[in-house]
Design an enzyme around this catalytic site. Structure first.
Site: not given
Length: 340
Positions: A114, A118, A181
Site C-alpha cells: 500500500n 494517510f 510509514s
C-alpha cells in the site's frame, strides 16, 4: 469457505473498492441488534483478558491501524471479537492521500502493498466521531494512531502532532505516534533519536494522562531499534508498537517484475513474519518486563499470535490476513488461543 470465495469472486475487485465495501458491512454489523447477535458468536473467552496500559483488553488480539482510518467501524470490529481497535492514521489536517491505484494484493504471498498516504478525514472529524462513540461506551479499547500531515514541513512536524494529540488524546484509550510509514515523504527521518526525543516529549505533554506509544519501522538497523526502545523507556512512554510495513521486497513468491511494476509502498502480510519476531525480541530485550510491547506483522493464525506472546508481546495486532481469511478471523484467533 471464505478463502474460496475470496479467490473466486472478491479478488476480482479493486482492493480499495473491496475494502470500502467490506467496511460498509462492518458498519452495519455495529448496529445494536446485529452487534448483539455477532457478539454471542464471537465473544472472546474470559480467560483471554489482558490488563495493560492501565486498561482491560477482552483479548490480546486487536486490529491494527490502517483498517479503520476514520473510526467508522469500531463497533462492528468489536462485534467481530477484536480485543482492541487502533484507528487511523489520523492527521491534524484532512487529506486525500496518494493518487489511485495505491493498494495492491500479492495473493501468492498472502501480502499487500500500500501507498495510501494517510488518507483520512482529519483530527477534528475523527474527534467528533470518537465523542459519539464514547457516549455509547463501546465494549472495546480504542487506540488512536496519529501521523504528520503531508502539507506540513518535517521541521514543523512536532506542532502538527501536538495539534492532533490535543484533540484526540482525551477521547482515546491510548495514543500511538506513527513516525514509520514509508508513504509520507520525510516521515521516517523522524525516527532518529535526536529528532524523536523532543517530538515524543511534546506529544506526551499534550496527551496528558492518555498512555502514549510510538510505532517504529522494521527496516531500521537493529541498534537503532534498540536505541528507540530505550528512548521510549527513558521518556516515560507507555509502550512501543513493533512494527509498521516494510519497504523490503525480499523473499516474495510473486514474480519480481510484477512486484516492481506495482511501484513504491509498504509491504504487509505473511512475508513479514520472521522480521517481526526479530524486531519484537530486540525491543523486549531493551525494555522492562512491564513495558507494553504491541507486536504487528505477519500474523495469520492463533499459533502466530501465541508465538508473539511467548516472545514477549503484551498485545498483538493484525490487518492483512483479515483480507485473506475473512470476517470471522478475530473469532478464529480467539478460539485458537483459548484452546491453548
Amino acid at each position: 469457505m471464505y478463502p474460496l470465495l475470496f479467490r473466486a469472486v472478491l479478488s476480482r475487485f479493486d482492493p480499495e473498492f473491496a475494502h470500502h465495501a467490506g467496511m460498509a458491512v462492518i458498519r452495519v454489523l455495529g448496529a445494536a441488534p446485529f452487534a448483539r447477535a455477532a457478539r454471542a458468536y464471537t465473544r472472546p473467552d474470559p480467560r483471554l483478558r489482558v490488563d495493560a496500559l492501565g486498561l482491560s483488553f477482552a483479548s490480546p488480539f486487536g486490529i491494527a491501524a490502517g483498517f479503520d482510518k476514520n473510526a467508522v467501524g469500531v463497533r462492528g470490529l468489536a462485534a467481530l471479537g477484536f480485543g482492541h481497535v487502533e484507528v487511523g492514521t489520523v492527521t491534524a489536517i484532512p487529506q486525500e492521500g496518494n493518487p489511485r491505484p495505491r493498494l495492491f494484493r500479492l495473493i501468492a504471498d498472502r501480502a499487500v502493498i500500500n501507498r495510501m498516504g494517510f488518507n483520512n478525514e482529519g483530527a477534528d472529524a475523527v474527534a467528533r466521531r470518537l465523542a459519539r462513540l464514547r457516549r455509547g461506551a463501546p465494549d472495546t479499547v480504542i487506540g488512536v494512531n496519529i501521523g504528520k500531515s503531508r502539507v506540513v514541513d518535517v521541521e514543523d512536524a512536532t506542532a502538527d502532532y501536538v495539534s492532533s494529540a490535543t484533540k484526540l488524546a482525551p477521547l482515546a484509550d491510548y495514543l500511538a505516534v506513527n513516525v514509520s510509514s514509508p508513504n509520507t515523504p520525510g516521515l521516517r527521518g523522524l525516527q532518529a533519536v535526536e529528532t524523536l526525543a523532543p517530538l515524543l516529549r511534546a506529544v506526551q505533554k499534550a496527551a496528558g494522562e492518555t498512555p502514549l506509544l510510538v510505532k517504529i519501522a522494521p527496516d531500521l538497523p537493529d541498534d537503532e531499534i534498540t536505541a528507540i526502545a530505550k528512548l521510549a523507556v527513558d521518556e516515560g512512554l507507555a509502550g512501543i508498537i513493533a512494527h509498521n510495513t516494510t519497504i523490503s521486497r525480499e523473499g516474495l513468491v510473486t514474480d519480481a517484475s510484477t512486484v516492481e511494476a506495482l511501484g513504491a509502498g509498504g509491504l504487509s502480510g505473511a512475508p513479514l513474519k520472521e522480521r517481526s519476531l526479530q524486531v519484537l525480541r530486540l525491543v523486549r530485550s531493551a525494555v522492562p518486563e512491564d513495558f507494553c510491547v504491541i507486536a504487528v506483522g505477519g500474523v495469520e493464525t492463533a499459533s502466530d499470535v501465541q508465538e508473539r506472546l511467548e516472545a514477549g508481546a503484551t498485545l498483538v495486532q493484525g490487518y492483512t490476513a483479515f483480507l485473506y481469511r475473512g470476517p470471522f478471523w478475530g473469532r478464529e484467533i480467539n478460539r485458537g488461543l483459548a484452546a491453548r
